[in-house]
Design a protein around this motif. Structure first.
Motif, PDB file in Angstrom:
ATOM      1  N   LEU A 234       0.844  -1.194   0.000  1.00  0.00           N
ATOM      2  CA  LEU A 234       0.000   0.000   0.000  1.00  0.00           C
ATOM      3  C   LEU A 234       0.879   1.243   0.000  1.00  0.00           C
ATOM      4  O   LEU A 234       1.805   1.351   0.808  1.00  0.00           O
ATOM      5  CB  LEU A 234      -0.902   0.020   1.235  1.00  0.00           C
ATOM      6  CG  LEU A 234      -1.876  -1.156   1.394  1.00  0.00           C
ATOM      7  CD1 LEU A 234      -2.626  -1.037   2.714  1.00  0.00           C
ATOM      8  CD2 LEU A 234      -2.857  -1.222   0.230  1.00  0.00           C
ATOM      9  N   PRO A 235       0.607   2.220  -0.848  1.00  0.00           N
ATOM     10  CA  PRO A 235       1.455   3.414  -0.912  1.00  0.00           C
ATOM     11  C   PRO A 235       1.385   4.279   0.335  1.00  0.00           C
ATOM     12  O   PRO A 235       2.327   5.000   0.642  1.00  0.00           O
ATOM     13  CB  PRO A 235       0.926   4.165  -2.146  1.00  0.00           C
ATOM     14  CG  PRO A 235      -0.461   3.651  -2.346  1.00  0.00           C
ATOM     15  CD  PRO A 235      -0.453   2.234  -1.877  1.00  0.00           C
ATOM     16  N   PHE A 236       0.258   4.185   1.078  1.00  0.00           N
ATOM     17  CA  PHE A 236       0.085   5.037   2.259  1.00  0.00           C
ATOM     18  C   PHE A 236       0.411   4.301   3.561  1.00  0.00           C
ATOM     19  O   PHE A 236       0.132   4.804   4.648  1.00  0.00           O
ATOM     20  CB  PHE A 236      -1.357   5.574   2.315  1.00  0.00           C
ATOM     21  CG  PHE A 236      -2.412   4.513   2.160  1.00  0.00           C
ATOM     22  CD1 PHE A 236      -2.810   3.732   3.230  1.00  0.00           C
ATOM     23  CD2 PHE A 236      -3.001   4.284   0.924  1.00  0.00           C
ATOM     24  CE1 PHE A 236      -3.777   2.752   3.091  1.00  0.00           C
ATOM     25  CE2 PHE A 236      -3.976   3.311   0.764  1.00  0.00           C
ATOM     26  CZ  PHE A 236      -4.363   2.541   1.857  1.00  0.00           C
ATOM     27  N   ALA A 237       1.010   3.123   3.470  1.00  0.00           N
ATOM     28  CA  ALA A 237       1.398   2.353   4.660  1.00  0.00           C
ATOM     29  C   ALA A 237       2.889   2.041   4.603  1.00  0.00           C
ATOM     30  O   ALA A 237       3.529   2.172   3.556  1.00  0.00           O
ATOM     31  CB  ALA A 237       0.591   1.052   4.737  1.00  0.00           C
ATOM     32  N   ASP A 238       3.431   1.640   5.740  1.00  0.00           N
ATOM     33  CA  ASP A 238       4.820   1.191   5.783  1.00  0.00           C
ATOM     34  C   ASP A 238       4.853  -0.293   5.410  1.00  0.00           C
ATOM     35  O   ASP A 238       4.214  -1.127   6.069  1.00  0.00           O
ATOM     36  CB  ASP A 238       5.411   1.385   7.185  1.00  0.00           C
ATOM     37  CG  ASP A 238       5.519   2.856   7.559  1.00  0.00           C
ATOM     38  OD1 ASP A 238       5.690   3.693   6.645  1.00  0.00           O
ATOM     39  OD2 ASP A 238       5.423   3.166   8.760  1.00  0.00           O
ATOM     40  N   ASN A 239       5.586  -0.629   4.346  1.00  0.00           N
ATOM     41  CA  ASN A 239       5.617  -1.986   3.814  1.00  0.00           C
ATOM     42  C   ASN A 239       6.984  -2.625   4.028  1.00  0.00           C
ATOM     43  O   ASN A 239       8.017  -1.942   3.995  1.00  0.00           O
ATOM     44  CB  ASN A 239       5.328  -1.974   2.309  1.00  0.00           C
ATOM     45  CG  ASN A 239       4.022  -1.293   1.967  1.00  0.00           C
ATOM     46  OD1 ASN A 239       2.965  -1.903   2.024  1.00  0.00           O
ATOM     47  ND2 ASN A 239       4.084  -0.011   1.604  1.00  0.00           N
ATOM     48  N   ALA A 256       5.425   5.448  -4.180  1.00  0.00           N
ATOM     49  CA  ALA A 256       4.203   6.112  -4.649  1.00  0.00           C
ATOM     50  C   ALA A 256       3.770   7.144  -3.624  1.00  0.00           C
ATOM     51  O   ALA A 256       4.134   7.050  -2.447  1.00  0.00           O
ATOM     52  CB  ALA A 256       3.098   5.073  -4.851  1.00  0.00           C
ATOM     53  N   PRO A 257       2.985   8.141  -4.024  1.00  0.00           N
ATOM     54  CA  PRO A 257       2.525   9.157  -3.076  1.00  0.00           C
ATOM     55  C   PRO A 257       1.778   8.536  -1.899  1.00  0.00           C
ATOM     56  O   PRO A 257       0.947   7.647  -2.082  1.00  0.00           O
ATOM     57  CB  PRO A 257       1.589  10.030  -3.922  1.00  0.00           C
ATOM     58  CG  PRO A 257       2.061   9.841  -5.320  1.00  0.00           C
ATOM     59  CD  PRO A 257       2.518   8.425  -5.403  1.00  0.00           C
ATOM     60  N   ALA A 258       2.084   9.016  -0.696  1.00  0.00           N
ATOM     61  CA  ALA A 258       1.464   8.460   0.523  1.00  0.00           C
ATOM     62  C   ALA A 258       0.097   9.088   0.764  1.00  0.00           C
ATOM     63  O   ALA A 258      -0.178   9.612   1.844  1.00  0.00           O
ATOM     64  CB  ALA A 258       2.384   8.692   1.715  1.00  0.00           C
ATOM     65  N   GLU A 259      -0.740   9.003  -0.239  1.00  0.00           N
ATOM     66  CA  GLU A 259      -2.071   9.603  -0.156  1.00  0.00           C
ATOM     67  C   GLU A 259      -3.129   8.508  -0.202  1.00  0.00           C
ATOM     68  O   GLU A 259      -2.914   7.444  -0.749  1.00  0.00           O
ATOM     69  CB  GLU A 259      -2.285  10.575  -1.325  1.00  0.00           C
ATOM     70  CG  GLU A 259      -1.256  11.702  -1.383  1.00  0.00           C
ATOM     71  CD  GLU A 259      -1.334  12.476  -2.688  1.00  0.00           C
ATOM     72  OE1 GLU A 259      -2.126  12.059  -3.566  1.00  0.00           O
ATOM     73  OE2 GLU A 259      -0.606  13.479  -2.826  1.00  0.00           O
ATOM     74  N   GLY A 260      -4.290   8.805   0.380  1.00  0.00           N
ATOM     75  CA  GLY A 260      -5.397   7.877   0.326  1.00  0.00           C
ATOM     76  C   GLY A 260      -5.519   7.018   1.566  1.00  0.00           C
ATOM     77  O   GLY A 260      -4.676   7.059   2.473  1.00  0.00           O
ATOM     78  N   THR A 261      -6.592   6.231   1.585  1.00  0.00           N
ATOM     79  CA  THR A 261      -6.872   5.341   2.704  1.00  0.00           C
ATOM     80  C   THR A 261      -7.408   4.024   2.160  1.00  0.00           C
ATOM     81  O   THR A 261      -7.665   3.873   0.958  1.00  0.00           O
ATOM     82  CB  THR A 261      -7.926   5.952   3.650  1.00  0.00           C
ATOM     83  OG1 THR A 261      -9.189   6.013   2.961  1.00  0.00           O
ATOM     84  CG2 THR A 261      -7.521   7.344   4.118  1.00  0.00           C
ATOM     85  N   LEU A 262      -7.626   3.091   3.066  1.00  0.00           N
ATOM     86  CA  LEU A 262      -8.205   1.807   2.664  1.00  0.00           C
ATOM     87  C   LEU A 262      -9.592   1.974   2.058  1.00  0.00           C
ATOM     88  O   LEU A 262     -10.009   1.172   1.211  1.00  0.00           O
ATOM     89  CB  LEU A 262      -8.266   0.870   3.871  1.00  0.00           C
ATOM     90  CG  LEU A 262      -6.935   0.253   4.295  1.00  0.00           C
ATOM     91  CD1 LEU A 262      -7.064  -0.381   5.673  1.00  0.00           C
ATOM     92  CD2 LEU A 262      -6.476  -0.783   3.271  1.00  0.00           C
TER      93      LEU A 262
END
Length: 342
Positions: A234-239, A256-262
């Motif tokens: 996920l781009p908005f989570a730590d992977n 990727a941009p850290a935008e958005g949510t689940l």
């Protein structure tokens, strides 16, 4: 009662010899009378689903199953599979979208999957609605790969013992035991690929698969997990990606941009195929587009065809903008798409 079941119920280790004996007796229907066979099979799966066994028992179980699966032949060079364990937050079919996107940018993909356990639709359910046929043999898989750069492998890649188990359970189904089967399933498939990306949704699944991945010799396995508990990157989570060459950490926003949510990746059960096809054309929202591209980039790196995250990610983004994955899905359809409920 078979010794493997007795040991499981008592939380004792089960060695390889005991598992081999279990499958032999199941094959020859010598566990007991038909009702006893069904009861023992259900009890064994229930025990495995309730509590994963110790690592040695799980490794022995895995070996006892995969050694009975026909050899698929040599791996297709630079090819990769993506499959998750399920069980995390509900998202649309991201791994299938990533597989089609990776194929569209030149990465050979042999994709495995299953029907839904907890999700709105598993990859097999989605492909069925899209009119995309699963391959029925390793020869058919090679043919699809040569013609389309992607193949969706059918049940032939899984141990035949699981089919016998399902027949023994009938009229019961395997669905109540999906949590266990989905956890082990990604490493039970005998797929002729050089690499595999497997997303894990829970610490339990990750812990169970790490020793199995380390002992897998037919392909390089990358195990992924993230801070959001999803079985995709996920781009908005730590992977984190656990690979044979060490861990790869991708903090939120690293690629990727850290935008958005689940919520931006939620499934659309009443518009399953329509939403999925829009996502393949980059028209299901920016979070969906970035997430698909990130996972496709991971496939590109796992395959060895790319070595730089940003290059692979940008290439995947360009393909989505051009609609190449959408066009590929359309070419793969061998029968009209199902429209009921769309």
């Amino acid at each position: 009662m078979h010794q493997a079941l007795t040991a499981l119920l008592a939380a004792r280790p089960v060695d390889l010899a005991a598992w081999r004996s279990w499958w032999d007796q199941l094959e020859h229907r010598t566990l007991g009378p038909a009702d006893s066979d069904r009861a023992q099979a259900a009890a064994l799966l229930a025990a495995l689903t309730t509590r994963l066994p110790d690592p040695d028992t799980l490794t022995a179980l895995h070996t006892s199953l995969t050694e009975r699966t026909p050899d698929p032949g040599p791996a297709h060079p630079g090819s990769v599979n993506i499959v998750g364990t399920g069980g995390g937050p509900a998202t649309f079919n991201l791994s299938t979208a990533a597989a089609l996107t990776a194929a569209a940018i030149g990465i050979p993909v042999v994709k495995t999957g299953s029907r839904a356990y907890t999700s709105a639709a598993g990859s097999v359910d989605l492909l069925e609605r899209l009119g995309i046929t699963l391959t029925s043999s390793h020869t058919a898989t090679a043919d699809h790969l040569a013609r389309h750069n992607i193949a969706f492998a059918g049940p032939h890649v899984y141990p035949p013992a699981l089919t016998r188990l399902a027949r023994t359970l009938y009229p019961l189904t395997l669905k109540p035991f999906g949590a266990f089967l989905n956890t082990l399933g990604p490493l039970l498939a005998t797929v002729p690929v050089t690499a595999q990306l497997t997303g894990t949704a829970t610490p339990t699944a990750l812990a169970a698969l790490r020793p199995l991945a380390a002992n897998t010799t037919t392909r390089t396995v990358w195990l992924a997990h993230n801070s959001a508990g999803a079985d995709e990157l996920l781009p908005f989570a730590d992977n984190t990606l656990h690979t044979p060459d060490g861990d790869i950490h991708l903090p939120a926003g690293a690629v990727a941009p850290a935008e958005g949510t689940l919520a931006d990746l939620a499934p659309h059960p009443h518009d399953l195929t329509g939403h999925f096809l829009r996502a393949l054309a980059g028209r299901a929202g920016t979070t969906a587009t970035h997430t698909i591209a990130l996972n496709a980039a991971a496939l590109a790196l796992a395959s060895g065809r790319h070595t730089r995250w940003h290059t692979a990610y940008t290439t995947a983004l360009d393909a989505l903008a051009d609609g190449a994955p959408h066009a590929l899905a359309t070419r793969l359809a061998t029968r009209p798409r199902e429209t009921a409920g769309v």
